[in-house]
Design an enzyme around this catalytic site. Structure first.
Site, PDB file in Angstrom:
ATOM      1  N   TYR A   8       6.604  -8.569   7.711  1.00  0.00           N
ATOM      2  CA  TYR A   8       6.610  -7.685   8.381  1.00  0.00           C
ATOM      3  C   TYR A   8       6.623  -7.245  10.110  1.00  0.00           C
ATOM      4  CZ  TYR A   8       3.742  -7.663   3.912  1.00  0.00           C
ATOM      5  OH  TYR A   8       2.961  -8.549   2.588  1.00  0.00           O
ATOM      6  N   ASP A  64       0.909  -1.361   0.077  1.00  0.00           N
ATOM      7  CA  ASP A  64      -0.222   0.047   0.292  1.00  0.00           C
ATOM      8  C   ASP A  64       1.073   1.211   0.403  1.00  0.00           C
ATOM      9  OD1 ASP A  64      -2.033  -1.491   0.000  1.00  0.00           O
ATOM     10  OD2 ASP A  64      -2.535  -1.595   2.287  1.00  0.00           O
ATOM     11  N   ARG A 124      -3.893  -5.824   7.472  1.00  0.00           N
ATOM     12  CA  ARG A 124      -4.451  -4.763   8.132  1.00  0.00           C
ATOM     13  C   ARG A 124      -5.919  -4.910   8.930  1.00  0.00           C
ATOM     14  NH1 ARG A 124      -6.572  -1.735   3.289  1.00  0.00           N
ATOM     15  NH2 ARG A 124      -5.723  -2.920   1.962  1.00  0.00           N
ATOM     16  N   ASP A 130      -7.034   0.878   8.575  1.00  0.00           N
ATOM     17  CA  ASP A 130      -5.350   1.313   8.907  1.00  0.00           C
ATOM     18  C   ASP A 130      -5.677   2.474   8.944  1.00  0.00           C
ATOM     19  OD1 ASP A 130      -6.101   2.669   6.309  1.00  0.00           O
ATOM     20  OD2 ASP A 130      -4.191   2.379   5.195  1.00  0.00           O
TER      21      ASP A 130
END
Length: 295
Positions: free
Chosen positions: A66, A38, A173, A80
């Site tokens: 991540y 993103d 997310r 988010d």
């Protein structure tokens, strides 16, 4: 020019923006990325150039690592911190480290996710975010993903920072929202950084400043990693000179006697990557090419 450019994607750019910029810098149209990030997410984004574009799906299909941060207290339409708030609940009893650890571990293994409305998943030929922008709700397809590792890094105020190693297609997310739900609060992802894709990690990451400097000095080819680096998670089949010629011509082959642990797998002649093969889906006892390289 062929190889893999381990780009460190900056915040504020889409993955497609990065591809366009690399095409311009390397003066080639044969450029592809290996897993969308993103715009507000930074991290490692291997970019395949030239013949390396043939391995995009295989590099995309690797594990991802991540460092994520979720914030308790409110959830948003985009899951988010960029979206409109849809639910609030004051965090009056912040969970203990033990509680957070137990909840995080409950997500380890294969889990089912429903992609967020603001995502590029397609339903009836249209991306979910296209429906979302028109305030249209559609039934979203459930998907199975795998969480290989997940562990807490820190707790601070209403924020939980954690590391996760997961399969392709995992929405961090959504994972943040689901973790919040198990802790009894609405939540959203407040920060995210991808630190590893396959064998490429943050130590490999190159900024656009470094890339542009190399291009200016005509040293851009030195930045590229070999194709083999992008498929080193696949098992290998070594072939001799006579079989090599058949592989280069895209021929089907008899299934080798040696056990192959992955499907597909790479076909090698010494250290030379010749092709990606797979077990023939219809003819038992044969293998067939998926990609043949002519570098």
């Amino acid at each position: 020019m062929h190889g893999i450019l381990p780009l460190w994607k900056p915040k504020g750019m889409t993955s497609h923006d990065c591809v366009v910029r690399i095409r311009r810098l390397f003066k080639t149209k044969k450029v592809g990325h290996t897993g969308t990030l993103d715009p507000e997410v930074e991290g490692i984004l291997p970019i395949c150039i030239g013949q390396a574009t043939k391995i995009v799906p295989f590099l995309t299909d690797t594990k991802k690592t991540y460092i994520a941060e979720l914030k308790l207290g409110w959830s948003t339409e985009t899951e988010d911190d960029q979206g409109e708030i849809i639910e609030r609940k004051p965090v009056t009893d912040f969970p203990t480290e033990e509680t957070v650890d137990n909840v995080l571990q409950s997500f380890k293994g294969e889990i089912t996710q429903i992609p967020p409305m603001y995502s590029a998943v397609k339903v009836n030929g249209r991306k979910l975010y296209e429906y979302a922008r028109k305030n249209l709700e559609v039934e979203r397809p459930k998907r199975s993903v795998t969480i290989f590792e997940i562990e807490r890094i820190s707790l601070q105020e209403e924020k939980i920072r954690f590391k996760v190693v997961c399969s392709k297609g995992t929405y961090i997310r959504t994972l943040c929202v689901n973790i919040g739900e198990k802790l009894g609060y609405p939540a959203h992802m407040s920060d995210l950084c991808r630190t590893q894709t396959g064998s490429f990690d943050e130590k490999d990451g190159l900024s656009f400043t470094e890339i542009e400097e190399a291009v200016m000095n005509q040293k851009e080819e030195q930045l590229l990693c070999p194709l083999l680096r992008g498929v080193d998670h696949l098992d290998e089949l070594q072939v001799d000179e006579s079989i090599k010629r058949k592989v280069e011509n895209g021929r089907k082959l008899e299934k080798p006697e040696q056990p192959i642990k992955t499907d597909p797998f790479r076909v090698m002649h010494g250290r030379e990557l010749l092709a990606i093969y797979q077990n023939h889906p219809e003819k038992n006892g044969q293998i067939k090419p998926v990609r043949v390289f002519q570098v």
